[in-house]
Design an enzyme around this catalytic site. Structure first.
Site, PDB file in Angstrom:
ATOM      1  CG  ASN A  79      -1.729  -1.283   1.309  1.00 51.85           C
ATOM      2  OD1 ASN A  79      -1.473  -2.100   2.200  1.00 51.85           O
ATOM      3  ND2 ASN A  79      -2.632  -1.524   0.374  1.00 51.85           N
ATOM      4  CB  ILE A  86       0.545   6.310   2.516  1.00 53.30           C
ATOM      5  CG1 ILE A  86       1.989   6.561   2.942  1.00 53.30           C
ATOM      6  CG2 ILE A  86      -0.108   5.272   3.413  1.00 53.30           C
ATOM      7  CD1 ILE A  86       2.122   7.392   4.200  1.00 53.30           C
ATOM      8  CB  CYS A  87      -3.002   3.132  -0.817  1.00 52.69           C
ATOM      9  SG  CYS A  87      -4.714   2.805  -1.228  1.00 52.69           S
ATOM     10  CG  LEU A  88      -4.359   5.087   5.855  1.00 53.11           C
ATOM     11  CD1 LEU A  88      -4.581   3.619   6.160  1.00 53.11           C
ATOM     12  CD2 LEU A  88      -3.331   5.677   6.810  1.00 53.11           C
ATOM     13  CG  ASP A 119      -7.240  -0.257  -1.381  1.00 53.97           C
ATOM     14  OD1 ASP A 119      -7.317   0.086  -2.585  1.00 53.97           O
ATOM     15  OD2 ASP A 119      -7.421   0.529  -0.436  1.00 53.97           O
TER      16      ASP A 119
END
Lengths: 151, 238
Positions: A79, A86-88, A119
């Protein structure tokens, strides 16, 4: 010249007075909206023993919009891409102004403990994480040793 | 370190979760969560969701917000009557700045500073003491006149909460311990939400995008530092 909203001052003071274990966030001397962050790799994760540098920036309309956060230290994580982005969800559409710098950094630390390859942001990493998790974890440990230790 | 969590939850009962200060004109959303009136305005225009539980805020909520009048607030108002009051111009008259903004303006003005930046309803505004104007930092065409006067100067209310019909005052002067619920109609959106032609245009997403796009770019290009923005933390903390 920009005045600093009281909320940012309060958050900064609390970060200094009551630091979160395993997380340090220090404002830049030249820009109080820019924080030098260090997050320790969580125990029992492939990132254990690593010290990960991040940068965190509070935009003008913070806390109405989320802080901008990026890993500076290279990290092998499904992620987090090679630019450290950052994928959050809480940094994007799930942001709430009741969240704070400390809760954001805790969430990022939690993301290190719980990678989510479904994801992905780094596609190749996520793919390997799904098809061969043990090799992915080996890579993550190797990157941690190479980039996040002794620097 | 674990005791911190306890003190956090105790503090959050008193403080607004958006500005992390004592609730100023506490305002209750339909889900029951309470924030400052101006903080509610900010989230009602931007995320349109409660900051605590993410429940949707109805689009018409601000037409008829639920203000909780408390004795604390009454005290707050009495204090500000003793000092100079700052006003900004609305469509048919002047609004008082809220108590907190007023004291920030007053201390900047008395310190001889040329201007003062305020975060109002989630948007940064610059108040210039030379021209006595308020300008939205992200859109310099959004301009209003401001004035510094006695608190007796006729106004429409405080920060968009209409009080000149004295409805709210009557409730606030009650001595009851529990907060009273007052429905105060808002005659006009404060702080540039409607312009003087009466066109309501909020466009939070677009503005937001514009505001932060350069920041996003900066993040991608490794360094974020803006060395021209410097301000000592201690100095701000008065």
């Amino acid at each position: 010249m920009a005045a600093l909203p009281r909320r940012i001052i309060k958050e900064t003071q609390r970060l200094m007075q009551e630091p979160v274990p395993g997380i340090s966030a220090v404002p830049s001397e030249t820009n109080a909206r820019y924080f030098h962050v260090i997050v320790t790799g969580p125990e029992d994760s492939p990132f254990e023993g690593g010290l990960f540098k991040l940068e965190l920036f509070l935009p003008e309309d913070y806390p109405m919009s989320a802080p901008k956060v990026r890993f500076i230290t290279k990290i092998y994580h499904p992620n987090i891409d090679r630019l450290g982005r950052i994928c959050l969800d809480i940094l994007k559409d799930k942001w709430s102004p009741a969240l704070q710098i400390r809760t954001v950094l805790l969430s990022i630390q939690a993301l290190l403990s719980a990678p989510n390859p479904d994801d992905p942001l780094a596609n190749d990493v996520a793919e390997l994480w799904k098809v061969n998790e043990s090799e992915a974890i080996r890579n993550a440990k190797e990157w941690t040793r190479r980039y996040a230790m002794d620097n | 370190m674990n005791e911190n969590d306890d003190s956090n939850s105790r503090k959050s009962e008193l403080d607004c979760a958006v500005c992390l200060q004592k609730c100023n004109h506490p305002t209750q959303l339909p889900c029951g969560h309470v924030f400052c009136f101006l903080c509610v305005k900010g989230i009602a225009f931007q995320s349109k969701k409660c900051a605590m539980c993410r429940a949707d805020i109805p689009p018409t909520y601000l037409d008829n917000p639920i203000l909780l009048g408390t004795k604390d607030e009454q005290d707050n108002i009495n204090t500000t009557l003793e000092v100079n009051q700052w006003f900004y111009e609305g469509r048919n008259g002047w609004w008082k700045y809220d108590e907190r903004s007023n004291s920030e303006l007053e201390s900047a003005f008395n310190a001889g500073e040329p201007d003062c930046t305020l975060l109002l309803a989630g948007t940064l505004y610059n108040i210039d003491f030379q021209s006595m104007t308020q300008v939205r930092r992200s859109d310099q065409t959004r301009r209003r006149r401001v004035r510094r006067d006695t608190p007796m100067f006729p106004s429409k209310g405080i920060a968009g909460i209409k009080t000149d019909d004295s409805t709210a005052r009557q409730v606030k002067s009650d001595d009851e311990e529990s907060p009273d619920v007052v429905h105060v109609p808002i005659e006009e959106e404060i702080i540039e939400i409607s312009d003087d032609e009466g066109n309501v245009h909020i466009e939070p997403d677009i503005t937001l995008q514009d505001d932060v796009s350069h920041v996003t770019e900066a993040i991608r290009s490794v360094s974020l530092e803006e060395p021209n923005v410097s301000r000592s933390l201690n100095r701000e903390d008065t």
